[in-house]
Design a protein around this motif. Structure first.
Motif, short mmCIF file in Angstrom:
data_model
loop_
_atom_site.label_atom_id
_atom_site.label_comp_id
_atom_site.label_asym_id
_atom_site.label_seq_id
_atom_site.Cartn_x
_atom_site.Cartn_y
_atom_site.Cartn_z
N LEU A 21 14.74 21.05 -48.12
CA LEU A 21 15.39 19.84 -47.20
C LEU A 21 14.66 18.66 -47.60
O LEU A 21 15.30 17.46 -47.56
CB LEU A 21 15.24 20.34 -45.81
CG LEU A 21 16.18 21.59 -45.44
CD1 LEU A 21 16.00 21.91 -44.01
CD2 LEU A 21 17.56 21.20 -45.69
N VAL A 22 13.47 18.51 -47.72
CA VAL A 22 12.72 17.54 -48.19
C VAL A 22 13.31 16.74 -49.53
O VAL A 22 13.69 15.53 -49.39
CB VAL A 22 11.16 17.50 -48.12
CG1 VAL A 22 10.58 16.40 -48.73
CG2 VAL A 22 10.71 18.04 -46.82
N ARG A 23 13.50 17.57 -50.52
CA ARG A 23 13.99 17.11 -51.80
C ARG A 23 15.40 16.60 -51.51
O ARG A 23 15.71 15.73 -52.17
CB ARG A 23 14.00 18.32 -52.86
CG ARG A 23 12.49 18.62 -53.25
CD ARG A 23 12.78 19.39 -54.51
NE ARG A 23 13.17 20.64 -54.17
CZ ARG A 23 12.48 21.86 -53.71
NH1 ARG A 23 11.08 21.67 -53.60
NH2 ARG A 23 12.86 23.09 -53.61
N LEU A 24 16.34 17.34 -50.56
CA LEU A 24 17.58 16.81 -50.26
C LEU A 24 17.74 15.38 -49.63
O LEU A 24 18.33 14.59 -49.92
CB LEU A 24 18.18 18.01 -49.39
CG LEU A 24 19.71 17.46 -49.11
CD1 LEU A 24 20.70 17.34 -50.18
CD2 LEU A 24 20.16 18.39 -47.98
N ALA A 25 16.80 15.30 -48.66
CA ALA A 25 16.43 13.92 -48.06
C ALA A 25 16.02 12.89 -48.83
O ALA A 25 16.65 11.73 -48.90
CB ALA A 25 15.47 14.30 -47.03
N THR A 39 13.52 15.43 -42.43
CA THR A 39 13.43 16.80 -42.39
C THR A 39 12.96 17.23 -41.08
O THR A 39 13.69 18.34 -40.52
CB THR A 39 12.70 17.20 -43.70
OG1 THR A 39 13.10 16.88 -44.94
CG2 THR A 39 12.42 18.87 -43.67
N GLN A 40 12.08 16.49 -40.50
CA GLN A 40 11.34 17.02 -39.36
C GLN A 40 12.53 16.96 -38.27
O GLN A 40 12.73 17.62 -37.40
CB GLN A 40 10.18 16.08 -38.93
CG GLN A 40 9.41 16.54 -37.91
CD GLN A 40 8.18 16.04 -37.58
OE1 GLN A 40 8.12 14.78 -38.25
NE2 GLN A 40 7.15 16.45 -36.91
N ASN A 41 13.20 15.75 -38.36
CA ASN A 41 14.34 15.69 -37.37
C ASN A 41 15.35 16.81 -37.34
O ASN A 41 15.95 16.97 -36.58
CB ASN A 41 14.93 14.22 -37.39
CG ASN A 41 14.21 13.21 -36.84
OD1 ASN A 41 13.13 13.10 -36.22
ND2 ASN A 41 14.33 11.82 -37.54
N GLU A 70 21.65 13.23 -40.90
CA GLU A 70 20.61 12.62 -40.74
C GLU A 70 20.29 11.48 -41.67
O GLU A 70 20.10 10.32 -41.33
CB GLU A 70 19.14 13.55 -40.56
CG GLU A 70 19.13 14.46 -39.37
CD GLU A 70 18.93 13.56 -38.10
OE1 GLU A 70 17.77 12.66 -37.86
OE2 GLU A 70 19.37 13.71 -37.06
N CYS A 71 20.41 11.90 -43.04
CA CYS A 71 20.32 10.85 -44.08
C CYS A 71 21.12 9.59 -43.73
O CYS A 71 20.75 8.60 -44.11
CB CYS A 71 20.30 11.38 -45.38
SG CYS A 71 18.86 12.68 -45.81
#
Length: 175
Positions: A21-25, A39-41, A70-71
């Motif tokens: 998810l971090v990589r996606l964001a 990612t945290q959100n 979110e992004c």
């Protein structure tokens, strides 16, 4: 689902999908710290909505959708746009920025001018401050000080004359 089970499930989800998810964001926002925040959100939203997850899709797909939304929200946000504008301005004005020496000299000169203005008698200092530093027009200065408009004009003229003399004496006045 009780709270302890939700906590355990979320912990497993975070371990399994966190890096993805971090990589996606990051692929959306191009900033590692912001990607981690997003990612945290996403995990917070996941936790809040875990009971309503119907299982129509895989949890991974659901998390991706939350993260992508979110992004997109972040990219549409005023804060993001403001940061982009500020970055653009900083990049394009670096060569136009004055040197540290020039900045220090200008600040010293400004402080000297302020001190000279503050050395004026109160009646002159007051109209100078309101007119030049607070950007009030003559009528507004008259209203604020409870003076006649002509009195304000006279005090401004006399204050400017005194300032000119004091600034020339201090060799601050630019000719």
């Amino acid at each position: 689902m009780d709270k302890s089970n939700r906590n355990l499930l979320l912990e497993e989800i975070m371990k399994e999908y966190g890096d993805e998810l971090v990589r996606l964001a990051y692929s959306y926002v191009k900033d590692a710290d912001i990607a981690k925040d997003i990612t945290q959100n996403s995990f917070v939203k996941c936790y809040k909505k875990l009971d309503s997850f119907r299982g129509d899709s895989k949890i991974k797909t659901w998390l991706y959708r939350i993260t992508i939304n979110e992004c997109k929200d972040h990219l549409k946000s005023w804060n993001h746009k403001k940061v982009q504008v500020l970055d653009y301005i900083q990049e394009n004005t670096k060569s136009q920025l004055p040197s540290a020496e020039t900045t220090v000299l200008k600040e010293a000169k400004n402080q000297q001018i302020k001190n000279i203005v503050l050395s004026l008698p109160k009646k002159y200092r007051e109209v100078i401050h309101l007119y030049y530093f607070e950007s009030l027009n003559i009528e507004e200065v008259a209203e604020v000080t409870d003076l006649a408009v002509n009195t304000v004009k006279t005090r401004l003229r006399r204050a400017k004359q005194r300032l000119k003399i004091k600034l020339e004496e201090a060799d601050v006045y630019e000719r």
